[in-house]
Write a protein that holds these residues in place. Sequence first.
Motif, PDB file in Angstrom:
ATOM      1  N   THR A  17       0.826  -1.205   0.000  1.00 21.48           N
ATOM      2  CA  THR A  17       0.000   0.000   0.000  1.00 21.48           C
ATOM      3  C   THR A  17       0.860   1.255   0.000  1.00 21.48           C
ATOM      4  N   GLU A  18       1.938   1.259   0.782  1.00 19.42           N
ATOM      5  CA  GLU A  18       2.833   2.420   0.816  1.00 19.42           C
ATOM      6  C   GLU A  18       3.529   2.614  -0.534  1.00 19.42           C
ATOM      7  N   ILE A  19       3.908   1.528  -1.179  1.00 19.85           N
ATOM      8  CA  ILE A  19       4.525   1.623  -2.503  1.00 19.85           C
ATOM      9  C   ILE A  19       3.518   2.178  -3.500  1.00 19.85           C
ATOM     10  N   GLU A  20       2.291   1.676  -3.441  1.00 21.49           N
ATOM     11  CA  GLU A  20       1.246   2.153  -4.344  1.00 21.49           C
ATOM     12  C   GLU A  20       0.974   3.641  -4.115  1.00 21.49           C
ATOM     13  N   ARG A  21       0.954   4.052  -2.863  1.00 20.96           N
ATOM     14  CA  ARG A  21       0.745   5.476  -2.551  1.00 20.96           C
ATOM     15  C   ARG A  21       1.857   6.321  -3.167  1.00 20.96           C
ATOM     16  N   GLY A  22       3.101   5.833  -3.069  1.00 21.26           N
ATOM     17  CA  GLY A  22       4.224   6.542  -3.686  1.00 21.26           C
ATOM     18  C   GLY A  22       4.082   6.648  -5.194  1.00 21.26           C
TER      19      GLY A  22
END
Length: 95
Positions: A17-22
């Motif tokens: 999720t954090e990668i996708e947000r980035g």
Amino acid sequence: MADAGRDLISAINSLATEIERGIFVAQGIAAPTIGNLEEDRARAMQRCQQAIAILQAGGTIAIPRGEISAAMRRLEGMLAREQRLGKSPRVCGVH
């Protein structure tokens, strides 16, 4: 003690999720106003490392391994997408 397998899945999904947000921020789809992307990603990575350490120390997995595989496939997909966008540095010095 909580199920280490569920903890690992949660940590993997958090990192994805954090990668996708980035990715969304890099594409201009989302504003980078909520939290610090790098700190949040580092925290999610730390959660993954802790969950793996618990499993290596003998933690139990009371869920089907396919659920962990599914979470890993999602994470791998996000990492590949990030790398295609040129946002991610190459791993292990490979160019």
